[in-house]
Design an enzyme around this catalytic site. Structure first.
Site, PDB file in Angstrom:
ATOM      1  N   GLU A 204     -12.153 -55.501  29.851  1.00 20.21           N
ATOM      2  CA  GLU A 204     -11.568 -54.719  28.759  1.00 20.21           C
ATOM      3  C   GLU A 204     -12.032 -55.250  27.422  1.00 20.21           C
ATOM      4  O   GLU A 204     -12.272 -54.492  26.495  1.00 20.21           O
ATOM      5  CB  GLU A 204     -10.029 -54.775  28.835  1.00 20.21           C
ATOM      6  CG  GLU A 204      -9.322 -53.814  27.873  1.00 20.21           C
ATOM      7  CD  GLU A 204      -9.067 -54.411  26.493  1.00 20.21           C
ATOM      8  OE1 GLU A 204      -8.756 -53.638  25.584  1.00 20.21           O
ATOM      9  OE2 GLU A 204      -9.170 -55.642  26.316  1.00 20.21           O
ATOM     10  N   GLU A 205     -12.153 -56.571  27.308  1.00 26.39           N
ATOM     11  CA  GLU A 205     -12.354 -57.180  25.993  1.00 26.39           C
ATOM     12  C   GLU A 205     -13.702 -56.872  25.352  1.00 26.39           C
ATOM     13  O   GLU A 205     -13.788 -56.688  24.152  1.00 26.39           O
ATOM     14  CB  GLU A 205     -12.181 -58.709  26.080  1.00 26.39           C
ATOM     15  CG  GLU A 205     -10.764 -59.168  26.419  1.00 26.39           C
ATOM     16  CD  GLU A 205      -9.757 -58.880  25.315  1.00 26.39           C
ATOM     17  OE1 GLU A 205     -10.114 -58.240  24.320  1.00 26.39           O
ATOM     18  OE2 GLU A 205      -8.596 -59.302  25.483  1.00 26.39           O
TER      19      GLU A 205
ATOM     20  N   HIS B 172      -6.353 -63.415  21.119  1.00 27.43           N
ATOM     21  CA  HIS B 172      -7.766 -63.839  21.018  1.00 27.43           C
ATOM     22  C   HIS B 172      -7.956 -65.203  20.352  1.00 27.43           C
ATOM     23  O   HIS B 172      -9.020 -65.479  19.796  1.00 27.43           O
ATOM     24  CB  HIS B 172      -8.610 -62.804  20.255  1.00 27.43           C
ATOM     25  CG  HIS B 172      -8.621 -61.454  20.892  1.00 27.43           C
ATOM     26  ND1 HIS B 172      -9.306 -60.386  20.349  1.00 27.43           N
ATOM     27  CD2 HIS B 172      -8.037 -60.986  22.028  1.00 27.43           C
ATOM     28  CE1 HIS B 172      -9.147 -59.315  21.124  1.00 27.43           C
ATOM     29  NE2 HIS B 172      -8.373 -59.658  22.144  1.00 27.43           N
TER      30      HIS B 172
ATOM     31  N   HIS C  84      -5.708 -56.010  32.190  1.00 24.92           N
ATOM     32  CA  HIS C  84      -7.091 -56.501  32.366  1.00 24.92           C
ATOM     33  C   HIS C  84      -7.139 -57.976  32.714  1.00 24.92           C
ATOM     34  O   HIS C  84      -6.458 -58.795  32.119  1.00 24.92           O
ATOM     35  CB  HIS C  84      -7.980 -56.152  31.174  1.00 24.92           C
ATOM     36  CG  HIS C  84      -7.579 -56.773  29.865  1.00 24.92           C
ATOM     37  ND1 HIS C  84      -8.021 -58.002  29.460  1.00 24.92           N
ATOM     38  CD2 HIS C  84      -6.802 -56.315  28.856  1.00 24.92           C
ATOM     39  CE1 HIS C  84      -7.541 -58.267  28.255  1.00 24.92           C
ATOM     40  NE2 HIS C  84      -6.790 -57.282  27.864  1.00 24.92           N
TER      41      HIS C  84
ATOM     42  N   ASP D 128      -0.664 -54.208  28.221  1.00 22.15           N
ATOM     43  CA  ASP D 128      -1.670 -55.014  27.509  1.00 22.15           C
ATOM     44  C   ASP D 128      -1.228 -55.283  26.079  1.00 22.15           C
ATOM     45  O   ASP D 128      -2.002 -55.168  25.137  1.00 22.15           O
ATOM     46  CB  ASP D 128      -3.031 -54.289  27.543  1.00 22.15           C
ATOM     47  CG  ASP D 128      -4.148 -55.146  26.949  1.00 22.15           C
ATOM     48  OD1 ASP D 128      -3.951 -56.377  26.813  1.00 22.15           O
ATOM     49  OD2 ASP D 128      -5.197 -54.590  26.606  1.00 22.15           O
TER      50      ASP D 128
ATOM     51  N   ASP E 143      -2.688 -62.136  26.665  1.00 20.53           N
ATOM     52  CA  ASP E 143      -3.745 -61.103  26.655  1.00 20.53           C
ATOM     53  C   ASP E 143      -4.837 -61.444  27.653  1.00 20.53           C
ATOM     54  O   ASP E 143      -5.800 -62.130  27.317  1.00 20.53           O
ATOM     55  CB  ASP E 143      -4.328 -60.972  25.243  1.00 20.53           C
ATOM     56  CG  ASP E 143      -5.307 -59.826  25.144  1.00 20.53           C
ATOM     57  OD1 ASP E 143      -5.345 -58.966  26.039  1.00 20.53           O
ATOM     58  OD2 ASP E 143      -6.049 -59.797  24.136  1.00 20.53           O
TER      59      ASP E 143
END
Ligand code: ZN
Length: 455
Positions: free
Chosen positions: A313-314, A411, A267, A341, A279
Site C-alpha cells: 500500500e505504501e 511513517h 496492509h 488503515d 500503520d
C-alpha cells in the site's frame, strides 16, 4: 411472553458483549500485533522483512482456523533507504548547533555523494512559480505546516501532502537539484516522517527528503537571518528491480450464502523507520482477528468473510490493484469491502460510500456499537487497498478510530508497539467484527452502481 424472551436470550447471546468480553479478556489482536512487530519490524515491499511478514500472516490465519488460506502473488517495487541520510549546514558551527534530522522519501534517488547548494523556502507550488527564476541549482524547501485549526488531522494531512508526493517534480521543473520537505505531522518534534513521493518521466529525478518539524523551524529561522546559507545533502537510497511478493488471504465461510463475499483488510507492508505498529500492523491484525473473534464466539456469518492482508500500500498499491485484477471474474460476488488503515486508536465508527436503504441499515448496525463508542457513521470512503473494487460497485467501508494522535506516529520512528494501547486496539476489532457480522446477515445488501469495471 416471558418464556419467549428467555428463549431469545438463550438462542441469541449478545453479539457485542460476547465479542468484547473475549477480546478484552484475551487481547488476541494485541498479542498478534506484538508478534508481528517482533518478527517483521521492517517490512517495506521487496524487503526480507516483508517476506517474513507474509509467512507470518499465513501461519496466523491458519492458527485462527480460517479456510482457504493462501498467498496470491503480486509484483512489487523494491526501494532501499541505504545507510547515509544527511542534511547539514555547510558551516561547521551551525551544523553542530542546529541539527536537521532527515529521512529519504520513499522512491527518492540518491545524491551520488554530497550535494551543496543554497536554499529557497516556499509554502506552496504557486510561491515556487513566483520564485522560479531564482531556483536553478538550489534546494527547494517546502515548509507549509499542517493547518492545526482543523479538527480532523486527516484534512490537515491532505492539505500538506502534495509537498511530499510532488515536491521533487515541481522543484526539478524550475531547475532545482534537491527537495526538502517539512514532515507530515501536527507535532513539533525531531522525528522525520517518510512517505511515498513520485517522479514524472519527462522531468529530471532529483533527491527528496523529509526534515523533522523542529528541524524545519530551525532551518526557516536561520534562512530568515541569512538567505545565502548553504546546505549539504547526502542520500544513499536506491531502487532495485521489481520483485515478487504476496497478498495473504483467508476466509470464514458463510452459513447461508457462502458464494457472496465481504472483504476486510489492511496492509501488511510498512515503512522501514519503525515497526509499522499503527500503520498498518494494527489494521491487518484487527482484520484477521475480527474473523477470529467471530469464530471463537460462535457467530458464523451468513455470507463469507474474506480477510486480505494487502502488500505494497505504501509505495505502489500493487496489492490492492492486483487483488482487484486477479478477482475481476468474481467481483459480482463481492458485495462489501472494509479497510482498517487509520491506526489502532479508540473506536469512533465507520465511513462508507453506501447510500439509501443500505446506509439506513448501517445506521442501525452502528447503533448497536454505542457501548464501545463506535456508533458514528459518515459518508466517506473505505481505504486505498480496497479502493479499486469501488469501480465494480463493491460497497466501501472504512473503520474510523480517533484521529488526533495518528500523525504523531505515521511513517516515523515513533510507530512502535509501545505506542499502541491494547484495549483501544481490541475494541476496534470488536467494532469491525460486529459490523461485518451484521452486514453479512442483511437480507438485502445491494451493491453500488458499477462505474467502469473493465477500465
Ligand atoms: Zn497505512
Amino acid at each position: 411472553m416471558l418464556f419467549l424472551f428467555c428463549l431469545f436470550l438463550q438462542t441469541e447471546p449478545n453479539l457485542v458483549q460476547s465479542l468484547k468480553n473475549e477480546a478484552l479478556a484475551n487481547q488476541p489482536t494485541f498479542n498478534s500485533l506484538t508478534e508481528l512487530c517482533r518478527v517483521a519490524p521492517k517490512r517495506l515491499s521487496g524487503s526480507a522483512g516483508a517476506e517474513i511478514a507474509v509467512q507470518w500472516a499465513k501461519a496466523e490465519m491458519k492458527a485462527l482456523g480460517l479456510e482457504n488460506v493462501r498467498l496470491e502473488a503480486v509484483q512489487v517495487p523494491h526501494w532501499e533507504r541505504g545507510p547515509v541520510e544527511a542534511l547539514r549546514f555547510q558551516d561547521a558551527k551551525l551544523a553542530e548547533t542546529f541539527p536537521l534530522p532527515v529521512t529519504a522519501l520513499g522512491g527518492s534517488v540518491g545524491t551520488n555523494g554530497p550535494l551543496t547548494a543554497q536554499v529557497i523556502e516556499v509554502q506552496s507550488f504557486e510561491e515556487l512559480q513566483k520564485k522560479a527564476a531564482l531556483a536553478k541549482g538550489k534546494f527547494i524547501f517546502f515548509n507549509r505546516a499542517f493547518d492545526n485549526t482543523l479538527a480532523n488531522p486527516f484534512e490537515a494531512y491532505s492539505g500538506a501532502v502534495n509537498q511530499r508526493s510532488r515536491g521533487a517534480i515541481e522543484a526539478a521543473k524550475v531547475g532545482a537539484i534537491g527537495a526538502i520537505v517539512r514532515s507530515m505531522t501536527n507535532r513539533l518534534d525531531d522525528y522525520p516522517h517518510t512517505g511515498a513521493m513520485r517522479y514524472d518521466e519527462n522531468i529530471p529525478q532529483i533527491p527528496s527528503l523529509a526534515v523533522s518539524t523542529l528541524g524545519a523551524e530551525r532551518l526557516s529561522h536561520l534562512l530568515k537571518r541569512d538567505p545565502n546559507l548553504k546546505l549539504e545533502m547526502e542520500l544513499s537510497c536506491q531502487t532495485f528491480p521489481d520483485t515478487t511478493s504476496y497478498n495473504v488471504v483467508g476466509e470464514l465461510k458463510g452459513s447461508q450464502f457462502p458464494e457472496q463475499i465481504l472483504v476486510v483488510g489492511g496492509h501488511l507492508d510498512a515503512w522501514d523507520l519503525a515497526q509499522g505498529a499503527h500503520d498498518d500492523g494494527a489494521g491487518v491484525c484487527q482484520s484477521m482477528h475480527a474473523l477470529g473473534l467471530l469464530k471463537k464466539t460462535g457467530f458464523i456469518p451468513k455470507r463469507t468473510l474474506r480477510v486480505v492482508c494487502f502488500m505494497n500500500e505504501e509505495n505502489g498499491l500493487r496489492g490492492g490493484r492486483g487483488y482487484y485484477e486477479q478477482h475481476l471474474a468474481e467481483m459480482d460476488r463481492h458485495v462489501l469491502a472494509m479497510e482498517s488503515d487509520r491506526g489502532g486508536f479508540t473506536p469512533r465508527g465507520f465511513g462508507t460510500d453506501a447510500s439509501g436503504p443500505v446506509m439506513e441499515a448501517f445506521r442501525q448496525i452502528v447503533a448497536e456499537l454505542s457501548e464501545i463508542g463506535a456508533d458514528h457513521i459518515e459518508l466517506g470512503h473505505g481505504g486505498a487497498d480496497i479502493g479499486p473494487m469501488a469501480k465494480s460497485g463493491v460497497i466501501q467501508v472504512g473503520y474510523i478510530p480517533d484521529a488526533q494522535r495518528y500523525f504523531d506516529f505515521h511513517h516515523a520512528a515513533t510507530d512502535t508497539i509501545d505506542g499502541v494501547n491494547p484495549r483501544e486496539l481490541e475494541l476496534g476489532t470488536v467494532a469491525m467484527a460486529a459490523f461485518l457480522y451484521r452486514a453479512a446477515g442483511l437480507e438485502n445488501l445491494p451493491k453500488n452502481p458499477v462505474t467502469h469495471e473493465s477500465e
